[in-house]
Design a protein around this motif. Sequence first.
Motif, PDB file in Angstrom:
ATOM      1  N   TRP A 266      45.755  25.384  39.958  1.00 43.44           N
ATOM      2  CA  TRP A 266      45.411  26.649  40.603  1.00 43.44           C
ATOM      3  C   TRP A 266      46.384  26.945  41.728  1.00 43.44           C
ATOM      4  O   TRP A 266      46.822  26.050  42.433  1.00 43.44           O
ATOM      5  N   ARG A 267      46.688  28.190  41.881  1.00 40.15           N
ATOM      6  CA  ARG A 267      47.472  28.639  43.032  1.00 40.15           C
ATOM      7  C   ARG A 267      46.774  29.877  43.592  1.00 40.15           C
ATOM      8  O   ARG A 267      46.363  30.762  42.839  1.00 40.15           O
ATOM      9  N   PRO A 268      46.589  29.941  44.880  1.00 39.44           N
ATOM     10  CA  PRO A 268      45.906  31.087  45.485  1.00 39.44           C
ATOM     11  C   PRO A 268      46.788  32.327  45.467  1.00 39.44           C
ATOM     12  O   PRO A 268      48.015  32.227  45.383  1.00 39.44           O
ATOM     13  N   LYS A 269      46.148  33.475  45.536  1.00 36.07           N
ATOM     14  CA  LYS A 269      46.889  34.719  45.690  1.00 36.07           C
ATOM     15  C   LYS A 269      47.535  34.707  47.067  1.00 36.07           C
ATOM     16  O   LYS A 269      47.172  33.923  47.930  1.00 36.07           O
ATOM     17  N   SER A 270      48.471  35.615  47.284  1.00 32.88           N
ATOM     18  CA  SER A 270      49.123  35.666  48.595  1.00 32.88           C
ATOM     19  C   SER A 270      48.082  35.938  49.673  1.00 32.88           C
ATOM     20  O   SER A 270      47.035  36.516  49.416  1.00 32.88           O
TER      21      SER A 270
ATOM     22  N   THR B  90      42.413  17.726  43.809  1.00 29.29           N
ATOM     23  CA  THR B  90      43.504  17.117  44.558  1.00 29.29           C
ATOM     24  C   THR B  90      44.544  18.173  44.876  1.00 29.29           C
ATOM     25  O   THR B  90      44.610  19.211  44.237  1.00 29.29           O
ATOM     26  N   GLY B  91      45.348  17.927  45.884  1.00 31.73           N
ATOM     27  CA  GLY B  91      46.428  18.844  46.222  1.00 31.73           C
ATOM     28  C   GLY B  91      46.216  19.464  47.578  1.00 31.73           C
ATOM     29  O   GLY B  91      45.880  18.776  48.538  1.00 31.73           O
ATOM     30  N   ALA B  92      46.366  20.772  47.648  1.00 27.77           N
ATOM     31  CA  ALA B  92      46.298  21.505  48.916  1.00 27.77           C
ATOM     32  C   ALA B  92      44.943  21.330  49.580  1.00 27.77           C
ATOM     33  O   ALA B  92      43.943  21.042  48.929  1.00 27.77           O
ATOM     34  N   ASN B  93      44.905  21.512  50.862  1.00 28.85           N
ATOM     35  CA  ASN B  93      43.668  21.473  51.623  1.00 28.85           C
ATOM     36  C   ASN B  93      42.788  22.628  51.166  1.00 28.85           C
ATOM     37  O   ASN B  93      43.086  23.780  51.420  1.00 28.85           O
TER      38      ASN B  93
ATOM     39  N   GLY C  37      49.830  27.123  48.460  1.00 24.66           N
ATOM     40  CA  GLY C  37      49.863  25.766  47.955  1.00 24.66           C
ATOM     41  C   GLY C  37      49.075  25.633  46.675  1.00 24.66           C
ATOM     42  O   GLY C  37      48.126  26.365  46.435  1.00 24.66           O
ATOM     43  N   LEU C  38      49.497  24.709  45.851  1.00 27.05           N
ATOM     44  CA  LEU C  38      48.831  24.451  44.578  1.00 27.05           C
ATOM     45  C   LEU C  38      47.787  23.368  44.731  1.00 27.05           C
ATOM     46  O   LEU C  38      47.889  22.518  45.607  1.00 27.05           O
ATOM     47  N   PHE C  39      46.785  23.406  43.875  1.00 22.44           N
ATOM     48  CA  PHE C  39      45.886  22.274  43.779  1.00 22.44           C
ATOM     49  C   PHE C  39      45.475  22.094  42.330  1.00 22.44           C
ATOM     50  O   PHE C  39      45.625  22.993  41.511  1.00 22.44           O
TER      51      PHE C  39
END
Length: 73
Positions: free
Chosen positions: A56-60, A22-25, A33-35
Amino acid sequence: MTLEYRRECGRKSVLDSLTDITGANVGSLAEGGLFECKHLLRLEDGAEIVRGRTEWRPKSANNFVSQVPSEST
Protein backbone atom coordinates in the motif's frame (compact mmCIF):
# COMPACT_ATOMS: atom_id res chain seq x y z
CA MET A 1 -1.58 -8.18 -4.28
CA THR A 2 -0.21 -11.70 -4.19
CA LEU A 3 -2.30 -14.71 -3.15
CA GLU A 4 -1.10 -18.26 -2.53
CA TYR A 5 -3.92 -20.76 -2.23
CA ARG A 6 -3.10 -23.78 -0.05
CA ARG A 7 -6.38 -25.73 0.19
CA GLU A 8 -10.13 -25.36 0.01
CA CYS A 9 -12.46 -24.86 2.91
CA GLY A 10 -16.11 -25.74 3.35
CA ARG A 11 -19.06 -23.43 3.54
CA LYS A 12 -19.45 -24.06 7.27
CA SER A 13 -15.72 -23.89 8.06
CA VAL A 14 -14.70 -21.54 10.86
CA LEU A 15 -11.67 -19.48 9.81
CA ASP A 16 -9.12 -17.30 11.59
CA SER A 17 -8.09 -14.19 9.65
CA LEU A 18 -4.68 -12.76 10.62
CA THR A 19 -2.83 -9.69 9.31
CA ASP A 20 0.66 -8.36 10.03
CA ILE A 21 1.55 -4.79 8.99
CA THR A 22 5.16 -3.78 8.32
CA GLY A 23 6.83 -0.74 6.81
CA ALA A 24 5.88 2.89 7.31
CA ASN A 25 4.59 4.17 10.62
CA VAL A 26 0.88 3.45 10.27
CA GLY A 27 0.03 6.38 12.54
CA SER A 28 1.47 8.88 10.05
CA LEU A 29 0.40 7.55 6.65
CA ALA A 30 -0.33 11.07 5.41
CA GLU A 31 3.44 11.69 5.37
CA GLY A 32 3.96 9.07 2.65
CA GLY A 33 5.86 5.83 2.50
CA LEU A 34 4.95 2.29 1.59
CA PHE A 35 3.76 -0.42 3.89
CA GLU A 36 3.05 -4.10 3.44
CA CYS A 37 0.37 -6.35 4.88
CA LYS A 38 0.76 -10.10 5.17
CA HIS A 39 -2.54 -11.96 5.41
CA LEU A 40 -3.33 -15.50 6.50
CA LEU A 41 -6.63 -17.39 6.49
CA ARG A 42 -6.55 -20.66 8.37
CA LEU A 43 -8.92 -23.24 9.77
CA GLU A 44 -9.50 -23.57 13.50
CA ASP A 45 -7.03 -26.47 13.60
CA GLY A 46 -4.30 -24.26 12.09
CA ALA A 47 -4.39 -25.64 8.52
CA GLU A 48 -3.64 -22.82 6.07
CA ILE A 49 -6.26 -21.88 3.47
CA VAL A 50 -4.58 -18.91 1.79
CA ARG A 51 -1.62 -16.59 2.32
CA GLY A 52 -1.63 -13.11 0.86
CA ARG A 53 0.55 -10.04 0.61
CA THR A 54 -0.53 -6.51 -0.25
CA GLU A 55 1.56 -3.37 -0.71
CA TRP A 56 0.00 0.00 0.00
CA ARG A 57 1.05 3.55 -0.64
CA PRO A 58 -0.94 6.51 0.67
CA LYS A 59 -2.26 9.25 -1.55
CA SER A 60 -0.34 12.52 -1.48
CA ALA A 61 -0.74 14.56 1.71
CA ASN A 62 -2.80 17.22 -0.10
CA ASN A 63 -5.40 14.68 -1.22
CA PHE A 64 -5.38 12.94 2.15
CA VAL A 65 -6.02 16.11 4.14
CA SER A 66 -8.84 17.24 1.84
CA GLN A 67 -10.69 13.95 2.45
CA VAL A 68 -10.59 14.16 6.24
CA PRO A 69 -13.75 15.86 7.55
CA SER A 70 -13.17 18.86 9.78
CA GLU A 71 -14.24 18.65 13.40
CA SER A 72 -17.33 20.57 14.43
CA THR A 73 -17.02 22.73 17.52
